[in-house]
Design a protein around this motif. Structure first.
Motif, PDB file in Angstrom:
ATOM      1  N   VAL A  30     -16.777  16.339-103.848  1.00 24.35           N
ATOM      2  CA  VAL A  30     -16.564  14.952-103.452  1.00 24.35           C
ATOM      3  C   VAL A  30     -17.235  14.684-102.110  1.00 24.35           C
ATOM      4  N   GLU A  31     -17.087  15.608-101.170  1.00 21.86           N
ATOM      5  CA  GLU A  31     -17.702  15.440 -99.855  1.00 21.86           C
ATOM      6  C   GLU A  31     -19.223  15.411 -99.959  1.00 21.86           C
ATOM      7  N   ALA A  32     -19.781  16.327-100.741  1.00 24.29           N
ATOM      8  CA  ALA A  32     -21.239  16.390-100.867  1.00 24.29           C
ATOM      9  C   ALA A  32     -21.807  15.118-101.471  1.00 24.29           C
ATOM     10  N   THR A  33     -21.207  14.638-102.546  1.00 24.17           N
ATOM     11  CA  THR A  33     -21.724  13.421-103.177  1.00 24.17           C
ATOM     12  C   THR A  33     -21.613  12.223-102.241  1.00 24.17           C
ATOM     13  N   ALA A  34     -20.636  12.246-101.352  1.00 27.89           N
ATOM     14  CA  ALA A  34     -20.490  11.157-100.388  1.00 27.89           C
ATOM     15  C   ALA A  34     -21.599  11.161 -99.348  1.00 27.89           C
ATOM     16  N   HIS A  35     -22.254  12.318 -99.153  1.00 30.74           N
ATOM     17  CA  HIS A  35     -23.327  12.435 -98.172  1.00 30.74           C
ATOM     18  C   HIS A  35     -24.702  12.550 -98.812  1.00 30.74           C
ATOM     19  N   LEU A  36     -24.782  12.359-100.103  1.00 29.51           N
ATOM     20  CA  LEU A  36     -26.065  12.386-100.816  1.00 29.51           C
ATOM     21  C   LEU A  36     -26.272  11.047-101.515  1.00 29.51           C
ATOM     22  N   LYS A  37     -26.098   9.972-100.785  1.00 27.29           N
ATOM     23  CA  LYS A  37     -26.213   8.629-101.356  1.00 27.29           C
ATOM     24  C   LYS A  37     -27.650   8.117-101.325  1.00 27.29           C
ATOM     25  N   ARG A  38     -28.244   8.154-100.141  1.00 28.82           N
ATOM     26  CA  ARG A  38     -29.591   7.610 -99.973  1.00 28.82           C
ATOM     27  C   ARG A  38     -30.441   8.605 -99.193  1.00 28.82           C
ATOM     28  N   GLY A  39     -31.445   9.162 -99.852  1.00 29.33           N
ATOM     29  CA  GLY A  39     -32.260  10.184 -99.212  1.00 29.33           C
ATOM     30  C   GLY A  39     -33.742   9.969 -99.442  1.00 29.33           C
ATOM     31  N   ARG A  64     -35.938   9.169 -87.033  1.00 26.58           N
ATOM     32  CA  ARG A  64     -36.355   7.901 -87.632  1.00 26.58           C
ATOM     33  C   ARG A  64     -35.741   7.726 -89.025  1.00 26.58           C
ATOM     34  N   ILE A  65     -35.705   8.797 -89.781  1.00 27.33           N
ATOM     35  CA  ILE A  65     -35.132   8.737 -91.129  1.00 27.33           C
ATOM     36  C   ILE A  65     -33.653   8.383 -91.066  1.00 27.33           C
ATOM     37  N   ARG A  66     -32.932   9.015 -90.161  1.00 24.36           N
ATOM     38  CA  ARG A  66     -31.500   8.724 -90.025  1.00 24.36           C
ATOM     39  C   ARG A  66     -31.286   7.289 -89.541  1.00 24.36           C
ATOM     40  N   LYS A  67     -32.078   6.856 -88.587  1.00 26.10           N
ATOM     41  CA  LYS A  67     -31.929   5.510 -88.036  1.00 26.10           C
ATOM     42  C   LYS A  67     -32.193   4.449 -89.093  1.00 26.10           C
ATOM     43  N   ALA A  68     -33.082   4.753 -90.043  1.00 21.77           N
ATOM     44  CA  ALA A  68     -33.411   3.794 -91.103  1.00 21.77           C
ATOM     45  C   ALA A  68     -32.281   3.633 -92.115  1.00 21.77           C
ATOM     46  N   GLY A  69     -31.298   4.532 -92.074  1.00 23.96           N
ATOM     47  CA  GLY A  69     -30.146   4.406 -92.957  1.00 23.96           C
ATOM     48  C   GLY A  69     -30.011   5.485 -94.001  1.00 23.96           C
ATOM     49  N   PHE A  70     -30.909   6.460 -94.018  1.00 22.50           N
ATOM     50  CA  PHE A  70     -30.799   7.561 -94.966  1.00 22.50           C
ATOM     51  C   PHE A  70     -29.730   8.547 -94.496  1.00 22.50           C
ATOM     52  N   GLY A 108     -27.740  14.273 -88.021  1.00 21.30           N
ATOM     53  CA  GLY A 108     -26.730  13.751 -88.922  1.00 21.30           C
ATOM     54  C   GLY A 108     -27.152  13.662 -90.368  1.00 21.30           C
ATOM     55  N   LEU A 109     -28.097  14.496 -90.782  1.00 28.55           N
ATOM     56  CA  LEU A 109     -28.613  14.465 -92.145  1.00 28.55           C
ATOM     57  C   LEU A 109     -28.186  15.704 -92.922  1.00 28.55           C
ATOM     58  N   TRP A 110     -27.682  15.507 -94.126  1.00 23.19           N
ATOM     59  CA  TRP A 110     -27.493  16.609 -95.053  1.00 23.19           C
ATOM     60  C   TRP A 110     -28.849  16.983 -95.640  1.00 23.19           C
ATOM     61  N   VAL A 111     -28.914  18.172 -96.251  1.00 26.85           N
ATOM     62  CA  VAL A 111     -30.176  18.675 -96.804  1.00 26.85           C
ATOM     63  C   VAL A 111     -29.982  19.138 -98.245  1.00 26.85           C
ATOM     64  N   ALA A 305     -32.919  10.101-103.964  1.00 28.53           N
ATOM     65  CA  ALA A 305     -33.892  10.450-102.921  1.00 28.53           C
ATOM     66  C   ALA A 305     -35.256   9.916-103.347  1.00 28.53           C
ATOM     67  N   TYR A 306     -35.831   9.052-102.533  1.00 33.53           N
ATOM     68  CA  TYR A 306     -37.126   8.464-102.851  1.00 33.53           C
ATOM     69  C   TYR A 306     -38.237   9.501-102.674  1.00 33.53           C
ATOM     70  N   TRP A 307     -39.215   9.435-103.576  1.00 34.16           N
ATOM     71  CA  TRP A 307     -40.426  10.265-103.450  1.00 34.16           C
ATOM     72  C   TRP A 307     -41.549   9.393-102.922  1.00 34.16           C
TER      73      TRP A 307
END
Length: 336
Positions: A30-39, A64-70, A108-111, A305-307
């Motif tokens: 549940v925690e992981a899916t909550a942090h893998l929304k927009r990548g 920059r990636i985190r600031k953009a909302g990912f 603040g980014l998951w991987v 996750a966008y390519w």
């Protein structure tokens, strides 16, 4: 269109309600899916793995990636490339991987650690099992009881000459190997990447392993998303193909519903690990397709996750390194 998304929202609500009532669902999933929304996918074709030489990606890009909302990055590693003849991983590559994990966490980014090297598995599947298992044996040993914000993805786009049976066999072996040292690690498993809309239904994963996320990729219709692709002789000279009529939008919904029905029945979360349109497509259609795919996935409760961040299909300009603002807005804002 709103009617279609409302129907998908109902499917998503029923699925999430079923998960909440399922005693087998692990809190870490549940925690992981909550942090893998927009990548966004990063580093697959950069020189970062060979000493940060000749690569456009910069350390500052994590911020920059985190600031953009990912909320996460899918890190593409051509892992088999860094195995020597004894199937031992290059320590320099592993050190770089540690550094990337540190930078992602600091911002603040998951991987998602994606073993992206699929050429051997696609061309000679009988030869890919041993090196693939060697890669994950060493990765799992290195990061056992560490890096809780890292999710493993066993193999990018298994397919080509590989059959469903061969993939399921390799997948079971890889899962068993990782689970020996990391029973709690969240793992992403792909369906075979073939032109079968119901390919996910042929995926065989251990019923009692509830720390798994199923992934699919989406680039349909290829004549639109890959127009002008120099590596595709049939599409290299194709231009000005647009997208956006109602039937095309409905096709995305129908394709995703096939996957959603299976996922709901199996109570498995889904992750859209790649989707994108090449720069040679008309910009307005490119943004429209990207927005529609992202919103449709979200309506089903899927992370994505966008390519990809740079190189082709890019979210940033290759010269100025500035965001392609219409494309970024399509991903992060607005109606489908």
């Amino acid at each position: 269109m709103r009617r279609m998304l409302s129907r998908l929202a109902v499917i998503s609500t029923l699925f999430l309600s079923a998960l909440e009532c399922d005693a087998k669902v692990d809190s870490s999933l549940v925690e992981a899916t909550a942090h893998l929304k927009r990548g966004v996918n990063i580093l697959g074709y950069d020189g970062v793995w060979d000493g940060w030489f000749g690569n456009p990606f910069e350390i500052e890009d994590f911020r920059r990636i985190r600031k953009a909302g990912f909320d996460h990055v899918r890190v593409n590693v051509f892992g088999l490339k860094y195995l020597n003849r004894s199937n031992v991983l290059d320590p320099k590559m592993l050190s770089t991987l540690d550094h990337i994990f540190d930078l992602a966490e600091a911002n603040g980014l998951w991987v998602v650690l994606d073993q992206h090297d699929n050429s051997l598995c696609q061309s000679a599947p009988e030869k890919c099992k041993e090196p693939t298992l060697a890669f994950w044996r060493q990765i799992s040993a290195r990061f056992a009881r560490a890096r809780p914000k890292v999710v493993y993805e066993i193999l990018n786009e298994p397919g080509g000459a590989m059959t469903h049976e061969q993939w399921n066999d390799l997948l079971h072996a890889a899962l068993a190997l990782v689970r020996r040292s990391e029973p709690g690690r969240i793992i992403i498993v792909p369906a075979l990447n073939v032109a079968e809309e119901d390919a996910v239904e042929k995926l065989d994963i251990p019923a009692d392993d509830r720390r798994l996320i199923v992934t699919v990729h989406y680039y349909d219709p290829h004549r639109f998303t890959h127009q002008g692709a120099p590596w595709n002789s049939a599409l290299a000279n194709v231009r000005n193909v647009t997208w956006g009529v109602e039937a095309a939008r409905r096709k995305v919904t129908e394709d995703f519903e096939i996957i959603a029905r299976w996922a709901n029945a199996e109570r498995r979360p889904v992750y859209l690990g790649e989707f994108g349109v090449l720069e040679t497509a008309p910009p307005i259609s490119r943004a429209a397709w990207t927005r529609h795919v992202a919103r449709t996935a979200e309506a089903l409760g899927w992370g994505w996750a966008y390519w990809q961040f740079d190189h082709d299909f890019a979210l940033v300009d290759p010269v100025t390194r500035e965001w392609n603002r219409p494309l970024l807005d399509a991903l992060m804002q607005g109606e489908p």
